[in-house]
Structures are given as C-alpha cells and as structure tokens.
Enzyme design. Sequence first.
Site, PDB file in Angstrom:
ATOM      1  N   ASP A  52      -5.619   9.466  -4.285  1.00 22.18           N
ATOM      2  CA  ASP A  52      -5.558   8.289  -3.648  1.00 22.18           C
ATOM      3  C   ASP A  52      -4.791   7.194  -4.908  1.00 22.18           C
ATOM      4  O   ASP A  52      -5.898   7.017  -6.080  1.00 22.18           O
ATOM      5  CB  ASP A  52      -6.409   7.846  -2.580  1.00 22.18           C
ATOM      6  N   SER A 128      12.077  -1.960  -3.329  1.00 20.01           N
ATOM      7  CA  SER A 128      12.914  -2.459  -1.944  1.00 20.01           C
ATOM      8  C   SER A 128      13.361  -3.549  -2.253  1.00 20.01           C
ATOM      9  O   SER A 128      13.068  -4.416  -3.402  1.00 20.01           O
ATOM     10  CB  SER A 128      11.717  -2.452  -1.031  1.00 20.01           C
ATOM     11  N   TYR A 144       3.974  -6.779   0.804  1.00 14.90           N
ATOM     12  CA  TYR A 144       4.293  -5.622   0.606  1.00 14.90           C
ATOM     13  C   TYR A 144       6.168  -6.118  -0.022  1.00 14.90           C
ATOM     14  O   TYR A 144       5.928  -5.880  -1.199  1.00 14.90           O
ATOM     15  CB  TYR A 144       5.194  -5.092   2.070  1.00 14.90           C
TER      16      TYR A 144
END
Length: 225
Positions: A52, A128, A144
């Site tokens: 993780d 993104s 995000y």
Amino acid sequence: MATIVVTGCSRGIGYELIQVLSEQGHRVFALSRNQGPINDLNLQGVEGLECDVANEAQLQQVKDRLSSEGPIHALVHNAGRLLNKPFLEIESDEFEEVYRVNVFGVARLTQLVLPLMDGAGHVVNISSIGGVQGSVKFPGLSAYSSSKAALIGLTEMWAEEFKEEGPAFNCIALGAVQTEMLEEAFPGYQAPVGPRAVAEYIAHFTLTGQELYNGKVLQLSKSVP
Ligand SMILES: NC(=O)c1ccc[n+]([C@@H]2O[C@H](COP(=O)([O-])OP(=O)(O)OC[C@H]3O[C@@H](n4cnc5c(N)ncnc54)[C@H](OP(=O)(O)O)[C@@H]3O)[C@@H](O)[C@H]2O)c1
C-alpha cells in the site's frame, strides 16, 4: 532489458502495463495491495510486491527488496485513489486518504527508490487531465483532481531539483480510459480508449521519453480543451 517499478497493478492500466513490459522482456516489480490478479498472470520477469503506497512499513520493505537488485531504470507511479463525492460531504479522513495515495505515497516511494535509480532513468507520474490547469472540471472530483494537480507540480519540482544527476521526471495526464476507476467516477460513460492501448503508450514513453523530455506534462487525451 530494463528494471521497472510499477505501482497499482492489480487492475486497470497498471495490470495491462505489467503485461506489456513482461512481453517486451523487461524485469518488473509490481506493487499493489492486492497481489492475487498479478500472481494469477504468472508473468515472465514480473515479481509482485504487496504494498500500500500509503503504508510506510510496506514501502520500506519494498526498498529493502529493490536494494538487492541492480539499478532501477524506471519508476511508474500509476496507483491512484478516486473519490467522487460532493465537496461539502467529504470527511477529513477521506480527503487525506486521497492525498496519502496520490501525493504523499508517490513522494515517499520516490524518496526511497531514487538512490537506487540509474541517472539516465525515468520517473513517470500518472496524473489526470482534471489536474491540468484550464481543463474541463467535473463536480465531485475536488479531492481527486486537486491531488493530481499536485502530482503535476511535483513532477516539475523534481525535474528541476535532479536535472544535473537525473533521472528525468515526466507526467502523463490521462483523459478517460475504460477501467473500473472510470466506471466509478462516471458510471455508464464509454471512454474512447481502453487500458491496453494506453499501457502500450506508457510503456514506450517510460522507456524512451527521458531522452527528449524532462519536467513535462503530456496530455493523453483527444478532448479539447
Ligand atoms: N481510467 C481513467 O479514466 C483515468 C483518467 C485519468 C487518470 N487516471 C489515473 O490512471 C491511473 C490508473 O487508473 P486506472 O483507471 O487503471 O485505476 P483502477 O482501475 O482503479 O486501478 C488502480 C490501481 O491502483 C491500485 N491502488 C489503489 N490504491 C493503492 C494503494 N494505496 N497502494 C497501492 N496501489 C493502490 C489498485 O490496486 P490495489 O487495490 O491492489 O492496491 C489498482 O490496481 C491512476 O493513477 C488514475 O488516477 C485514470
């Protein structure tokens, strides 16, 4: 043959990317929390490492494992955490978790892997389009998309700080790609591109892009703006 570390490999783009790199004969360390899908592929040259990216102890274990390898040629920060929720409803821990994975985990793994990297190598941050200044924005993605904007900033900062000794740092800001994450963000939306084609491009850019680019953000999208 290059040695490449990829994060977020159990599904989506990362899952395709490790297959492309394996088919090309590279040595790949595939970091993900869920190792089942990676093990099931049983890919030549691919070693799964349970990790993780928000967990310091697991990141240290990864560093220890990588330390016994030769130089790392490339690091692809592909793991991503989506949160699609109206801003006023986001709990603090949800907001922080997005940043722990998309920003702080990326920074920490970079700190640990950089001393093991070939100076002629390449760190590729997967951001993104939503994190690009001036792009179309969507409600619900404030945590995000702002975390992905931070990743773009980090790319530019690192490229400057390590421009003499390397490696190079670049960022690919993706538009919509047909994965489970996209389905969670925009249910029912059909992306114009699938994860395999994007993975093939990322693989090529990871292995060659540092010869021509440093500190750049490539917008991998057909949409305007
Ligand atoms: N799909 C799109 O349209 C799109 C658009 C723009 C940007 N992106 C970016 O592209 C990247 C890949 O997206 P995708 O669509 O393939 O997403 P995905 O299908 O949701 O896959 C994300 C991967 O990230 C891993 N991951 C999540 N949290 C993690 C953590 N804490 N530590 C380690 N791995 C973690 C997941 O694996 P585990 O659960 O096994 O850990 C999973 O394999 C992401 O950074 C995403 O933000 C995607």
